[in-house]
Write an enzyme that holds these catalytic residues in place. Sequence first.
Site, PDB file in Angstrom:
ATOM      1  N   LYS A   6      51.312  33.947  31.091  1.00 49.71           N
ATOM      2  CA  LYS A   6      51.001  33.845  32.518  1.00 49.71           C
ATOM      3  C   LYS A   6      50.552  32.423  32.857  1.00 49.71           C
ATOM      4  O   LYS A   6      49.666  31.877  32.205  1.00 49.71           O
ATOM      5  CB  LYS A   6      49.918  34.856  32.882  1.00 49.71           C
ATOM      6  CG  LYS A   6      50.319  36.304  32.598  1.00 49.71           C
ATOM      7  CD  LYS A   6      49.174  37.269  32.792  1.00 49.71           C
ATOM      8  CE  LYS A   6      48.053  37.032  31.791  1.00 49.71           C
ATOM      9  NZ  LYS A   6      47.026  38.076  31.832  1.00 49.71           N
ATOM     10  N   THR A  60      40.619  36.903  43.179  1.00 51.84           N
ATOM     11  CA  THR A  60      41.548  36.931  42.042  1.00 51.84           C
ATOM     12  C   THR A  60      40.956  37.605  40.804  1.00 51.84           C
ATOM     13  O   THR A  60      41.584  37.594  39.742  1.00 51.84           O
ATOM     14  CB  THR A  60      41.962  35.497  41.669  1.00 51.84           C
ATOM     15  OG1 THR A  60      40.789  34.734  41.338  1.00 51.84           O
ATOM     16  CG2 THR A  60      42.698  34.823  42.815  1.00 51.84           C
ATOM     17  N   GLY A 101      40.330  40.070  38.085  1.00 52.23           N
ATOM     18  CA  GLY A 101      41.024  41.240  37.551  1.00 52.23           C
ATOM     19  C   GLY A 101      42.534  41.164  37.608  1.00 52.23           C
ATOM     20  O   GLY A 101      43.212  42.165  37.341  1.00 52.23           O
ATOM     21  N   THR A 102      43.092  39.992  37.914  1.00 55.49           N
ATOM     22  CA  THR A 102      44.555  39.893  38.003  1.00 55.49           C
ATOM     23  C   THR A 102      45.230  40.170  36.656  1.00 55.49           C
ATOM     24  O   THR A 102      46.266  40.828  36.604  1.00 55.49           O
ATOM     25  CB  THR A 102      44.978  38.508  38.520  1.00 55.49           C
ATOM     26  OG1 THR A 102      44.304  37.493  37.754  1.00 55.49           O
ATOM     27  CG2 THR A 102      44.644  38.341  39.985  1.00 55.49           C
ATOM     28  N   GLY A 103      44.643  39.659  35.573  1.00 59.10           N
ATOM     29  CA  GLY A 103      45.247  39.871  34.257  1.00 59.10           C
ATOM     30  C   GLY A 103      45.225  41.328  33.845  1.00 59.10           C
ATOM     31  O   GLY A 103      46.233  41.860  33.337  1.00 59.10           O
ATOM     32  N   CYS A 104      44.094  41.996  34.048  1.00 58.98           N
ATOM     33  CA  CYS A 104      43.992  43.429  33.738  1.00 58.98           C
ATOM     34  C   CYS A 104      44.990  44.222  34.566  1.00 58.98           C
ATOM     35  O   CYS A 104      45.658  45.134  34.069  1.00 58.98           O
ATOM     36  CB  CYS A 104      42.579  43.940  34.026  1.00 58.98           C
ATOM     37  SG  CYS A 104      41.261  43.109  33.119  1.00 58.98           S
TER      38      CYS A 104
END
Length: 526
Positions: free
Chosen positions: A208, A241, A243-246
Amino acid sequence: MQSLGGIRSWPATWRTTTASMTTTTTESVRKVAQVLTVAGSDSGAGAGIQADIKVCAARGVYCASVITAVTAQNTRGVQSVHLLPPDFVSEQLKSVLSDFEVDVVKTGMLPSPEIVEVLLQNLSEYPVRGRVALVVDPVMVSTSGHVLAGSSILSIFRERLLPLADIITPNVKEASALLGGVRIQTVAEMRSAAKSLHQMGPRFVLVKGGDLPDSSDSVDVYFDGNEFHELHSPRIATRNTHGTGCTLASCIAAELAKGSNMLSAVKVAKRFVDSALNYSKDIVIGSGMQGPFDHFLSLKDPQSYRQSTFKPDDLFLYAVTDSRMNKKWNRSIVDAVKAAIEGGATIIQLREKEAETREFLEEAKSCVDICRSNGVCLLINDRIDIAIACDADGVHVGQSDMPVDLVRSLLGPDKIIGVSCKTQEQAHQAWKDGADYIGSGGVFPTNTKANNRTIGLDGLREVCKASKLPVVAIGGIGISNAESVMRIGEPNLKGVAVVSALFDQECVLTQAKKLHKTLTESKREH
């Protein structure tokens, strides 16, 4: 059980014995797609277990959870982290995996080597390969910069966990850490990192690039071991933004649990995150610098975001309407669509070349209502304006029509886009441009399109071999030759698209039933 991109796809219903139930007969039960998330708890509910459960709920998937750590955090940052005892983490894993029919395990915060070890022990008892898929989000640092997993776990990640993973989803910082601190500041370096990570054992890698410096858009790099794919989207200016990865990893897990192949799951997940960020960009929750975003936008703004119900098997009997044929047989387009669906059509495309725009729009709106009430997707041929105005499920475009990337920008992130392809090169380009499926043909000569070059069964086979997307065959196909089309033996050929075979007939319903029966018998034989 079918395999899609290495991920198993469960049938819609299962047969189950009732030995463990109160009744004594065999009955049909509905299999619910299930994800198990193994991660930390976020008291602010923007990331971690809380985000994972919200994402799965938003995507229509059941989510069980195993908590590895409890954090005290809010929009200002992480104040404290309490690791749960490894033995208790193991008890949670055994409790869920011994009882639930889990389709996908998704890992987030794994804060110690001991907790990774108990995860590995339980996954060996309830194997990842062949039974469930494993999505690894190697969480090491929170969005606010707090270290959630130290360098002590890098070795066990590299040597033990990554080789089991179906996909890993590190950001550039996490990818750098896994690779010993290599520089990753450009897309080229992201590609190199993805290739190096793939050599550690995961089947797919998604690096990412949201943290890339001096980048005007957001770009993620996907690598399947052979080819790279860059997923671009506009960078959204917002503080929300956290928690975008989770969210991305959990959405991938949810889509895999529903039967998507890996690339499709990744694309849907990225679109979901982009839509949620854009919808939530101005909301205010908390007073810190890293706010959460709203995962349930589809409930609050269904017109701007609607989950696509498209599945590759929807292409099985693809009915393409023709206004001239309907006029010939003195039937309305609405009646034609009703009859096709009743006879077994699994997806509808409205192709209208003669009607005025306003007339076509009203017809399309009526057909959308019919299709929605029957759980069938409706696409519009060529006309992006009509698709937007009637809220169709998507569009189908030809090689000379609007480019797919522009269509996507107009329709939004979760609509269906199909592309006509005659060659291997066109099929590959459709995948690169972000199409959801391709229509390949004409397979046989047809009168519905002038000067339409046929490719034959051999040409169809070559396109299928080259395509990373599901394929529907089109062109001159009817009851007499549909079986020969389906017998070419390519797994991504999902069905046939028909025009005259349905709509240039006195009774659409009868012909649809006959064709559906022919296709079903052909599929059963193979």
